[in-house]
Scaffold this motif. Sequence first.
Motif, PDB file in Angstrom:
ATOM      1  N   ARG A  76     -10.166   8.144  45.731  1.00 27.84           N
ATOM      2  CA  ARG A  76     -12.055   8.907  45.742  1.00 27.84           C
ATOM      3  C   ARG A  76     -12.521   8.280  44.813  1.00 27.84           C
ATOM      4  O   ARG A  76     -13.620   8.078  44.387  1.00 27.84           O
ATOM      5  N   PHE A  77     -12.074   8.210  43.368  1.00 28.26           N
ATOM      6  CA  PHE A  77     -12.690   6.982  42.368  1.00 28.26           C
ATOM      7  C   PHE A  77     -12.625   5.924  42.327  1.00 28.26           C
ATOM      8  O   PHE A  77     -14.329   5.118  42.594  1.00 28.26           O
ATOM      9  N   TRP A  78     -11.743   4.627  43.043  1.00 26.66           N
ATOM     10  CA  TRP A  78     -11.851   3.807  44.225  1.00 26.66           C
ATOM     11  C   TRP A  78     -13.516   4.054  44.521  1.00 26.66           C
ATOM     12  O   TRP A  78     -14.425   2.855  44.955  1.00 26.66           O
ATOM     13  N   ALA A  92     -21.811   8.136  44.195  1.00 22.66           N
ATOM     14  CA  ALA A  92     -20.905   8.028  42.685  1.00 22.66           C
ATOM     15  C   ALA A  92     -20.605   9.315  42.101  1.00 22.66           C
ATOM     16  O   ALA A  92     -19.243   9.428  42.026  1.00 22.66           O
ATOM     17  N   GLN A  93     -21.751   9.547  41.733  1.00 24.34           N
ATOM     18  CA  GLN A  93     -20.890  10.512  41.237  1.00 24.34           C
ATOM     19  C   GLN A  93     -20.946  11.920  41.841  1.00 24.34           C
ATOM     20  O   GLN A  93     -19.470  12.569  41.302  1.00 24.34           O
ATOM     21  N   ARG A  97     -16.831  12.949  40.272  1.00 25.14           N
ATOM     22  CA  ARG A  97     -16.804  14.494  40.477  1.00 25.14           C
ATOM     23  C   ARG A  97     -15.575  15.177  41.212  1.00 25.14           C
ATOM     24  O   ARG A  97     -14.625  16.050  41.100  1.00 25.14           O
ATOM     25  N   GLN A  98     -14.949  14.730  42.325  1.00 20.17           N
ATOM     26  CA  GLN A  98     -14.756  15.157  43.678  1.00 20.17           C
ATOM     27  C   GLN A  98     -12.859  14.634  42.860  1.00 20.17           C
ATOM     28  O   GLN A  98     -12.120  15.101  43.436  1.00 20.17           O
ATOM     29  N   ALA A  99     -13.303  13.683  42.725  1.00 17.48           N
ATOM     30  CA  ALA A  99     -12.202  12.906  42.294  1.00 17.48           C
ATOM     31  C   ALA A  99     -11.719  13.167  40.831  1.00 17.48           C
ATOM     32  O   ALA A  99     -10.299  13.493  40.832  1.00 17.48           O
ATOM     33  N   ARG A 100     -12.281  13.919  39.758  1.00 15.95           N
ATOM     34  CA  ARG A 100     -11.416  14.738  38.714  1.00 15.95           C
ATOM     35  C   ARG A 100     -11.505  15.647  38.983  1.00 15.95           C
ATOM     36  O   ARG A 100     -10.146  16.112  38.889  1.00 15.95           O
ATOM     37  N   SER A 101     -11.677  16.429  40.544  1.00 16.75           N
ATOM     38  CA  SER A 101     -10.937  18.089  40.380  1.00 16.75           C
ATOM     39  C   SER A 101      -9.704  17.955  40.838  1.00 16.75           C
ATOM     40  O   SER A 101      -8.911  18.916  41.033  1.00 16.75           O
ATOM     41  N   GLU A 102      -9.327  16.478  41.773  1.00 12.68           N
ATOM     42  CA  GLU A 102      -8.434  16.331  42.560  1.00 12.68           C
ATOM     43  C   GLU A 102      -7.197  15.540  42.099  1.00 12.68           C
ATOM     44  O   GLU A 102      -6.480  16.173  41.669  1.00 12.68           O
ATOM     45  N   LEU A 103      -7.431  15.277  40.139  1.00 16.37           N
ATOM     46  CA  LEU A 103      -6.633  14.340  39.272  1.00 16.37           C
ATOM     47  C   LEU A 103      -6.700  15.269  38.179  1.00 16.37           C
ATOM     48  O   LEU A 103      -5.635  15.450  37.931  1.00 16.37           O
ATOM     49  N   GLU A 104      -7.515  16.417  37.904  1.00 17.11           N
ATOM     50  CA  GLU A 104      -7.515  17.447  36.888  1.00 17.11           C
ATOM     51  C   GLU A 104      -5.720  18.372  37.091  1.00 17.11           C
ATOM     52  O   GLU A 104      -5.243  18.327  36.012  1.00 17.11           O
TER      53      GLU A 104
END
Length: 121
Positions: A76-78, A92-93, A97-104
Amino acid sequence: MDTLAEKAAIAQAEGDLPRASALLAPLRPNADDTIALGTQVYQAILERRPAQIIPRLKKYLPSLTQHLGYFNGELRFWLGWAQEVAGDHGAAQESWRQARSELEPFLKNSRKIITSWEISR
């Protein structure tokens, strides 16, 4: 497939994008072929042709399973980075945001592991 993707990643790091492209072109990775897919996405970003990879990433993201772990968030970051390069800043934003919630959760788990290791020393 992973070996060719790693060779392509080396070519990318050396600035030899034509060689990397030639190595990656025949590869058709699935969503769970994380090394090859990530390297292809990065190649598309480096070559400033993100529009070619965005639809593929969007297709793969819903089918990803939890067994891929942090790669879901990484993918999702990519996607966010490709969208940013393509000029779609809002999308992109949202992807970031979704990538952050998945990675945290992985970051929190890593901190717990490090803390337990430090205590046991």
